[in-house]
Design a protein around this motif. Structure first.
Motif, PDB file in Angstrom:
ATOM      1  N   PHE B  36       0.874  -1.176   0.000  1.00  0.00           N
ATOM      2  CA  PHE B  36       0.000   0.000   0.000  1.00  0.00           C
ATOM      3  C   PHE B  36       0.902   1.214   0.000  1.00  0.00           C
ATOM      4  O   PHE B  36       1.500   1.521   1.016  1.00  0.00           O
ATOM      5  CB  PHE B  36      -0.888   0.005   1.246  1.00  0.00           C
ATOM      6  N   VAL B  39       4.044   1.007   2.067  1.00  0.00           N
ATOM      7  CA  VAL B  39       3.984  -0.065   3.060  1.00  0.00           C
ATOM      8  C   VAL B  39       3.885  -1.418   2.375  1.00  0.00           C
ATOM      9  O   VAL B  39       2.939  -1.684   1.630  1.00  0.00           O
ATOM     10  CB  VAL B  39       2.755   0.113   3.980  1.00  0.00           C
ATOM     11  N   ALA B  41       2.840  -4.926   2.691  1.00  0.00           N
ATOM     12  CA  ALA B  41       2.042  -5.767   3.588  1.00  0.00           C
ATOM     13  C   ALA B  41       2.428  -7.230   3.423  1.00  0.00           C
ATOM     14  O   ALA B  41       2.492  -7.981   4.388  1.00  0.00           O
ATOM     15  CB  ALA B  41       0.558  -5.587   3.312  1.00  0.00           C
ATOM     16  N   PRO B  60       2.650 -12.307  14.307  1.00  0.00           N
ATOM     17  CA  PRO B  60       2.344 -11.156  15.165  1.00  0.00           C
ATOM     18  C   PRO B  60       1.407 -10.167  14.463  1.00  0.00           C
ATOM     19  O   PRO B  60       1.207 -10.252  13.244  1.00  0.00           O
ATOM     20  CB  PRO B  60       3.715 -10.503  15.401  1.00  0.00           C
ATOM     21  N   ASN B  61       0.880  -9.230  15.220  1.00  0.00           N
ATOM     22  CA  ASN B  61       0.017  -8.199  14.632  1.00  0.00           C
ATOM     23  C   ASN B  61       0.738  -7.448  13.523  1.00  0.00           C
ATOM     24  O   ASN B  61       1.906  -7.112  13.665  1.00  0.00           O
ATOM     25  CB  ASN B  61      -0.409  -7.190  15.703  1.00  0.00           C
ATOM     26  N   GLY B  62       0.031  -7.208  12.446  1.00  0.00           N
ATOM     27  CA  GLY B  62       0.624  -6.469  11.330  1.00  0.00           C
ATOM     28  C   GLY B  62       1.494  -7.336  10.442  1.00  0.00           C
ATOM     29  O   GLY B  62       2.171  -6.839   9.547  1.00  0.00           O
ATOM     30  N   ALA B  63       1.461  -8.654  10.652  1.00  0.00           N
ATOM     31  CA  ALA B  63       2.307  -9.546   9.867  1.00  0.00           C
ATOM     32  C   ALA B  63       1.801  -9.703   8.434  1.00  0.00           C
ATOM     33  O   ALA B  63       2.547 -10.126   7.548  1.00  0.00           O
ATOM     34  CB  ALA B  63       2.386 -10.913  10.531  1.00  0.00           C
ATOM     35  N   GLY B  64       0.538  -9.382   8.200  1.00  0.00           N
ATOM     36  CA  GLY B  64      -0.010  -9.505   6.857  1.00  0.00           C
ATOM     37  C   GLY B  64      -1.004 -10.637   6.702  1.00  0.00           C
ATOM     38  O   GLY B  64      -1.380 -11.004   5.583  1.00  0.00           O
ATOM     39  N   LYS B  65      -1.486 -11.157   7.828  1.00  0.00           N
ATOM     40  CA  LYS B  65      -2.413 -12.304   7.767  1.00  0.00           C
ATOM     41  C   LYS B  65      -3.751 -11.911   7.128  1.00  0.00           C
ATOM     42  O   LYS B  65      -4.216 -12.567   6.185  1.00  0.00           O
ATOM     43  CB  LYS B  65      -2.658 -12.841   9.198  1.00  0.00           C
ATOM     44  N   THR B  66      -4.348 -10.846   7.661  1.00  0.00           N
ATOM     45  CA  THR B  66      -5.625 -10.408   7.103  1.00  0.00           C
ATOM     46  C   THR B  66      -5.468 -10.021   5.639  1.00  0.00           C
ATOM     47  O   THR B  66      -6.318 -10.350   4.796  1.00  0.00           O
ATOM     48  CB  THR B  66      -6.187  -9.228   7.918  1.00  0.00           C
ATOM     49  N   SER B  67      -4.361  -9.348   5.336  1.00  0.00           N
ATOM     50  CA  SER B  67      -4.130  -8.962   3.941  1.00  0.00           C
ATOM     51  C   SER B  67      -4.088 -10.193   3.039  1.00  0.00           C
ATOM     52  O   SER B  67      -4.591 -10.170   1.911  1.00  0.00           O
ATOM     53  CB  SER B  67      -2.803  -8.202   3.815  1.00  0.00           C
ATOM     54  N   TYR B  76      -8.303  -7.553  -2.037  1.00  0.00           N
ATOM     55  CA  TYR B  76      -7.075  -6.836  -2.421  1.00  0.00           C
ATOM     56  C   TYR B  76      -6.514  -7.488  -3.673  1.00  0.00           C
ATOM     57  O   TYR B  76      -6.615  -8.702  -3.853  1.00  0.00           O
ATOM     58  CB  TYR B  76      -6.007  -6.922  -1.318  1.00  0.00           C
ATOM     59  N   GLN B 108     -12.261 -10.124  10.936  1.00  0.00           N
ATOM     60  CA  GLN B 108     -11.634  -9.858  12.226  1.00  0.00           C
ATOM     61  C   GLN B 108     -12.535  -8.933  13.058  1.00  0.00           C
ATOM     62  O   GLN B 108     -12.787  -9.181  14.223  1.00  0.00           O
ATOM     63  CB  GLN B 108     -10.275  -9.204  11.978  1.00  0.00           C
TER      64      GLN B 108
END
Ligand SMILES: Nc1ncnc2c1ncn2[C@@H]1O[C@H](COP(=O)(O)OP(=O)(O)O)[C@@H](O)[C@H]1O
Ligand SMILES: [Mg+2]
Lengths: 358, 279
Positions: B36, B39, B41, B60-67, B76, B108
């Motif tokens: 993005f 960034v 992801a 961990p949080n922000g690792a890109g799982k949801t993405s 996306y 989530q």
């Protein structure tokens, strides 16, 4: 009490999803319909028809249409007046071009024409939302009024710039034109409203209705479970405009008889119908009817009370009326966004428990 | 964790068989990169999901799982790489098309339709399976009603399965968080998905709710044979439920294998387990 659910057990899913799941409510509805179809036509006179009944039927139809778009699909529209004009002019062109065509067909075809125009003006909704969409539909409102004024073809080059409804009969009884019969006109409007009210109920209770509501509640989630935003939004615009177009056709042909576009279908119509939907209840068929009834009857009652009984001047009465409606809209938006329909539902819940609330 | 199985359940997945054998890859992600603006992801991630398995995605949080889930269901569009689902390769796709191909998901942050009842929310999940057009729906009596009742019956099985009979007619906005998560699972199940994506289905739940949800996930997988991709933070749950685990960190894949492999992988321990949990 008449209103009882006890002993009214649902044994099939079909009976669980009926329009009126409770017996006494169902009975009440059919009683009401029987009276509307069989008794009212005998009591009707020209004053009641023009002042109350026809506006009521026509605005019920328009509110039903707008509620599908705004209340069910969540797409704001300020173009109702313009779409009513499309219906009116379509009806006029059809009546003059095809004199043999019966008035039911004229009205329904006018609805289809408006549906097409509605899809066209619904296209921006695929890109923009909320306030911006409201502005786009406002532009549609002004554009349509301008267009019907500008191009003389729409009013058959008449010198006055007005459109005038020729006489049309159903089974030999005039429903349009100067010598139209109040009871025949009323039954004509009632029949259309009954049939298309039923259809609106059907469209909103199944897959299509759920896809509209899904788009309204959360468009991203809706798309992810398989709702095509394009199909959902454009079908809402089409169906909504269809109803509003029929309302416009009736407003012109069965009610006014002659119309000038800016006067009959201005922005004030757009707001009036929107207020009906808000007061009646967004996302409710019953709410559309209640809201239309409320805003049609309120001025009549107020005029009766303030001018005829209390002897106030008409101007003052009109101002009081505007303030009252404005106040009610603020009230409903803040206190009860689901409108009169929700108040009715709550009353029913209380009734169901009465006289033992626990 | 003790997970007990639901006894017989009549609800069956009716989506036509796609000819992919159990254990063969159902979805393959090839060299996916997504950014993005500046960034990044996801950076060059490849992995597969095999038919019939529960595939955990952790990190961990922000690792890109949801993405990653968003890439899989077309929300996306990755700048690089392709997704192959049921043997069909694609790089760009609209989410509603992915839904029609049999990918369903939960979110989530709950994404239910707030103005609708539990029943209507779950019925909406069947939108890809209902076909009656506007004309038939306007008439209602006849084909449209028949179709509606068929789907209502299927949805009632899901409602039974998830043990939410008592809240069928309740507007979802009035439900507590844990039940909303369950309804959202119901809506995804209603689509009879070939691939079910669950994004932190147990986040914010208490122990009892977590155990219920774990049981449902396992039952869905075992009874209906549904392939599941599961993002979860609770390592106990992940180790119990999943067949294979892929580990992401800062948008890169740092581990892939059975729960035991992953648990003993030093990179994973450093990046994730060592930090937030006592390994
Ligand atoms: N729509 C978006 N716009 C900008 N950045 C995003 C967007 N979605 C995710 N990101 C970024 O991508 C990274 C991965 O996010 P995410 O996939 O939500 O992580 P996870 O689910 O593993 O916690 C984060 O740095 C996040 O800020
Ligand atoms: Mg996430």
């Amino acid at each position: 009490m008449l209103y009882r659910e006890a002993g009214d057990f649902k044994t099939t899913y079909a009976s669980d999803q009926q329009t009126f799941p409770i017996k006494s409510e169902r009975a009440l509805f059919w009683l009401f319909m029987a009276a509307a179809f069989l008794i009212v036509p005998f009591l009707i006179n020209d004053y009641w028809n023009k002042a109350v009944l026809m506006p009521l039927l026509i605005y019920c139809m328009a509110a039903l249409g707008l509620n599908i778009l705004v209340g069910y699909c969540g797409q704001v529209s300020l173009g109702t007046g313009g779409f009513m004009a499309v219906g009116a002019y379509a009806a006029y062109k059809l009546m003059t071009a095809f004199p043999w065509m019966d008035q039911f067909s004229v009205t329904i075809l006018a609805g289809f024409v408006t549906a097409g125009v509605g899809i066209l003006f619904g296209l921006p909704s695929l890109r923009i939302k909320g306030f911006y969409l409201a502005v786009a539909t406002l532009a549609a409102q002004f554009f349509l009024v301008w267009m019907f004024n500008k191009f003389a073809w729409f009013y058959n080059y008449s010198a006055s710039g007005q459109i005038t409804a020729p006489e049309r009969t159903i089974f030999g009884y005039a429903v349009t034109g100067p010598s139209s019969l109040p009871w025949a006109t009323y039954l004509f409007g009632l029949t259309l409203l009954f049939v298309f009210g039923w259809i609106a109920r059907n469209l909103t209770r199944g897959r299509l209705g759920r896809s509209w509501m899904a788009i309204r509640d959360m468009d991203i989630a809706a798309e992810i479970i398989g709702v095509s935003p394009l199909k959902a939004k454009l079908s809402a615009f089409a169906v909504s405009s269809f109803y509003i177009g029929m309302a416009g056709a009736m407003f012109f042909a069965n009610y006014l008889g002659a119309a000038e576009v800016g006067e009959a279908f201005g922005i004030d119509k757009s707001f009036l119908v929107l207020f009906m939907v808000i007061i009646g209840g967004l996302g409710s068929i019953l709410g559309s009817f209640l809201g239309a009834a409320f805003l049609v009857l309120l001025p009549v009652l107020l005029k009766n009370l303030m001018v005829d009984q209390l002897g106030w001047v008409t101007d003052l009465a009109a101002h009081v009326q505007i303030m009252l409606v404005g106040g009610l809209i603020v009230f409903f938006l803040i206190v009860e966004p689901h409108g009169l329909a929700q108040l009715w539902r709550l009353t029913k819940e209380k009734l169901r428990l009465w006289p033992f609330p626990y | 964790m003790n997970v007990h199985l639901n006894p017989v359940n009549e609800f069956r997945m009716t989506r036509p068989d796609d000819g992919i054998a159990r254990g063969a890859p159902l979805l393959v992600a090839d060299n996916i990169s997504l950014s993005f603006g500046g960034v990044k992801a996801i950076t060059d991630i490849s992995f597969d999901i095999r038919k019939g398995e529960i595939r955990a995605i952790i990190g961990p949080n922000g690792a890109g799982k949801t993405s990653m889930l968003n890439v899989i269901n077309g929300f996306y569009h990755p700048q690089e790489g392709t997704i192959t689902f049921r043997g069909e390769r694609r790089s760009r796709m609209r989410p509603h098309v992915a839904a029609h191909q049999g990918i369903a998901r939960t979110f989530q942050n709950i994404a239910l339709f707030k103005g609708m009842s539990v029943l209507d929310n779950i019925m909406t999940g069947r939108i890809t399976l209902q076909h009656r057009n506007l004309f038939w729906q306007a008439l209602w009596n006849g084909p449209a009603e028949r179709e509606e009742l068929e789907h209502r019956e299927a949805v009632e099985h899901i409602i039974d399965f998830l043990e939410i009979e008592h809240i069928r007619k309740t507007p979802v906005g009035r439900l507590p968080y844990g039940l909303q998560k369950r309804v959202e699972l119901g809506r995804a199940l209603a689509a009879e998905p070939a691939l079910l994506l669950l994004d932190e289905p147990m986040a914010g739940m208490n122990l009892e709710e977590k155990e219920d949800m774990s049981r449902f996930v396992l039952d869905v997988n075992q009874q209906f044979g549904t392939t599941i991709a599961l993002i979860e933070h609770d390592m106990g749950v992940v180790m119990d439920l999943s067949d294979r685990v892929v580990v992401l960190d800062y948008g890169r894949k740092i581990g892939d294998g059975t729960p035991d492999d992953v648990r003993n992988n030093q990179d994973v321990i450093d990046a994730y387990l060592g930090v937030s949990h006592d390994a």
